[in-house]
Design a protein around this motif. Structure first.
Motif, PDB file in Angstrom:
ATOM      1  N   GLU A  89       0.846  -1.202   0.000  1.00 42.09           N
ATOM      2  CA  GLU A  89       0.000   0.000   0.000  1.00 42.09           C
ATOM      3  C   GLU A  89       0.879   1.249   0.000  1.00 42.09           C
ATOM      4  N   LYS A  90       1.873   1.274   0.875  1.00 40.35           N
ATOM      5  CA  LYS A  90       2.783   2.424   0.956  1.00 40.35           C
ATOM      6  C   LYS A  90       3.546   2.628  -0.348  1.00 40.35           C
ATOM      7  N   ALA A  91       3.962   1.526  -0.976  1.00 39.02           N
ATOM      8  CA  ALA A  91       4.709   1.624  -2.236  1.00 39.02           C
ATOM      9  C   ALA A  91       3.851   2.237  -3.342  1.00 39.02           C
ATOM     10  N   ILE A  92       2.577   1.825  -3.406  1.00 37.89           N
ATOM     11  CA  ILE A  92       1.675   2.392  -4.414  1.00 37.89           C
ATOM     12  C   ILE A  92       1.458   3.874  -4.134  1.00 37.89           C
ATOM     13  N   LYS A  93       1.207   4.218  -2.878  1.00 37.01           N
ATOM     14  CA  LYS A  93       0.975   5.618  -2.511  1.00 37.01           C
ATOM     15  C   LYS A  93       2.222   6.468  -2.739  1.00 37.01           C
ATOM     16  N   ALA A  94       3.400   5.893  -2.524  1.00 37.94           N
ATOM     17  CA  ALA A  94       4.654   6.627  -2.675  1.00 37.94           C
ATOM     18  C   ALA A  94       4.891   7.074  -4.113  1.00 37.94           C
ATOM     19  N   LYS A  95       4.296   6.366  -5.055  1.00 37.79           N
ATOM     20  CA  LYS A  95       4.434   6.751  -6.469  1.00 37.79           C
ATOM     21  C   LYS A  95       3.764   8.095  -6.734  1.00 37.79           C
ATOM     22  N   LYS A  96       2.761   8.421  -5.920  1.00 41.01           N
ATOM     23  CA  LYS A  96       1.998   9.670  -6.075  1.00 41.01           C
ATOM     24  C   LYS A  96       1.609   9.894  -7.536  1.00 41.01           C
ATOM     25  N   SER A  97       1.100   8.821  -8.141  1.00 38.55           N
ATOM     26  CA  SER A  97       0.831   8.875  -9.567  1.00 38.55           C
ATOM     27  C   SER A  97      -0.508   8.251  -9.918  1.00 38.55           C
ATOM     28  N   ARG A  98      -1.401   9.083 -10.385  1.00 37.60           N
ATOM     29  CA  ARG A  98      -2.686   8.586 -10.879  1.00 37.60           C
ATOM     30  C   ARG A  98      -2.462   7.689 -12.090  1.00 37.60           C
ATOM     31  N   LYS A  99      -1.476   8.050 -12.908  1.00 38.76           N
ATOM     32  CA  LYS A  99      -1.153   7.256 -14.096  1.00 38.76           C
ATOM     33  C   LYS A  99      -0.718   5.841 -13.700  1.00 38.76           C
ATOM     34  N   TYR A 100       0.077   5.716 -12.639  1.00 40.68           N
ATOM     35  CA  TYR A 100       0.515   4.404 -12.164  1.00 40.68           C
ATOM     36  C   TYR A 100      -0.676   3.587 -11.662  1.00 40.68           C
ATOM     37  N   ILE A 101      -1.559   4.225 -10.901  1.00 42.45           N
ATOM     38  CA  ILE A 101      -2.761   3.543 -10.390  1.00 42.45           C
ATOM     39  C   ILE A 101      -3.614   3.050 -11.560  1.00 42.45           C
ATOM     40  N   GLU A 102      -3.810   3.897 -12.542  1.00 39.54           N
ATOM     41  CA  GLU A 102      -4.619   3.503 -13.698  1.00 39.54           C
ATOM     42  C   GLU A 102      -3.925   2.410 -14.510  1.00 39.54           C
ATOM     43  N   HIS A 103      -2.599   2.403 -14.529  1.00 41.25           N
ATOM     44  CA  HIS A 103      -1.845   1.329 -15.177  1.00 41.25           C
ATOM     45  C   HIS A 103      -2.090  -0.007 -14.453  1.00 41.25           C
ATOM     46  N   LEU A 104      -2.049   0.017 -13.114  1.00 38.36           N
ATOM     47  CA  LEU A 104      -2.330  -1.207 -12.345  1.00 38.36           C
ATOM     48  C   LEU A 104      -3.735  -1.743 -12.658  1.00 38.36           C
ATOM     49  N   ILE A 105      -4.686  -0.851 -12.659  1.00 28.78           N
ATOM     50  CA  ILE A 105      -6.077  -1.244 -12.905  1.00 28.78           C
ATOM     51  C   ILE A 105      -6.233  -1.802 -14.327  1.00 28.78           C
ATOM     52  N   ALA A 106      -5.635  -1.131 -15.297  1.00 28.02           N
ATOM     53  CA  ALA A 106      -5.762  -1.553 -16.693  1.00 28.02           C
ATOM     54  C   ALA A 106      -5.123  -2.919 -16.949  1.00 28.02           C
ATOM     55  N   ASN A 107      -4.109  -3.267 -16.156  1.00 30.63           N
ATOM     56  CA  ASN A 107      -3.393  -4.520 -16.375  1.00 30.63           C
ATOM     57  C   ASN A 107      -3.823  -5.640 -15.423  1.00 30.63           C
ATOM     58  N   THR A 108      -4.976  -5.460 -14.773  1.00 31.53           N
ATOM     59  CA  THR A 108      -5.531  -6.499 -13.920  1.00 31.53           C
ATOM     60  C   THR A 108      -6.128  -7.571 -14.801  1.00 31.53           C
ATOM     61  N   GLY A 109      -5.873  -8.817 -14.395  1.00 27.71           N
ATOM     62  CA  GLY A 109      -6.559  -9.827 -15.162  1.00 27.71           C
ATOM     63  C   GLY A 109      -5.829 -11.073 -15.299  1.00 27.71           C
TER      64      GLY A 109
END
Length: 109
Positions: A89-109
C-alpha cells in the motif's frame, strides 16, 4: 493376515488443487484500490476483510472516503501478512501517480 498393501496414487492435479486452495487460505490481507466517479478520486488501502471495509467506505465509516458514496472496487492484490500488504500500500501511494494507479487497474486480469 488378509490386509493387502496397494500402491500409492499421486495425482499432480490433486496436489496443485490442494496447494492452490491452501495458498488462498493463507493469503488473508488485501491491498485494494477504489474509485469514486462523483469526485473523480482513487483511494488505496489494505484490509483483512474486504467486504466489510468496502461497506464502511460506502457508508461513511471512513474519514478519508466519507465525501462520496459511490466507491467502486477497481483493483486488488493478496498478501499473506499484514506487514506485506501495508508495505505494498505504501509503495503504491509513494508513487503519487494517478497514471501508475490507472496502469495497475488496466493490467488487472
Amino acid at each position: 493376515n488378509g490386509i493387502r498393501e496397494g500402491h500409492r496414487f499421486d495425482s499432480g492435479i490433486l496436489h496443485k488443487v490442494i496447494l492452490q486452495n491452501s495458498m488462498a487460505f493463507f493469503m488473508s490481507f488485501t491491498v485494494y484500490i477504489i474509485y469514486s466517479k462523483s469526485i473523480d478520486q482513487y483511494y488505496i488501502g489494505h484490509t483483512e476483510n474486504l467486504t466489510d471495509r468496502l461497506f464502511r467506505h460506502r457508508n461513511s465509516g471512513s474519514l478519508s472516503t466519507k465525501k462520496a458514496k459511490d466507491w467502486e472496487l477497481k483493483y486488488t492484490e493478496q498478501f499473506e501478512t499484514r506487514s506485506d500488504a501495508a508495505n505494498r500500500e505504501k509503495a503504491i501511494k509513494a508513487k503519487k501517480s494517478r497514471k501508475y494507479i490507472e496502469h495497475l487497474i488496466a493490467n488487472t486480469g
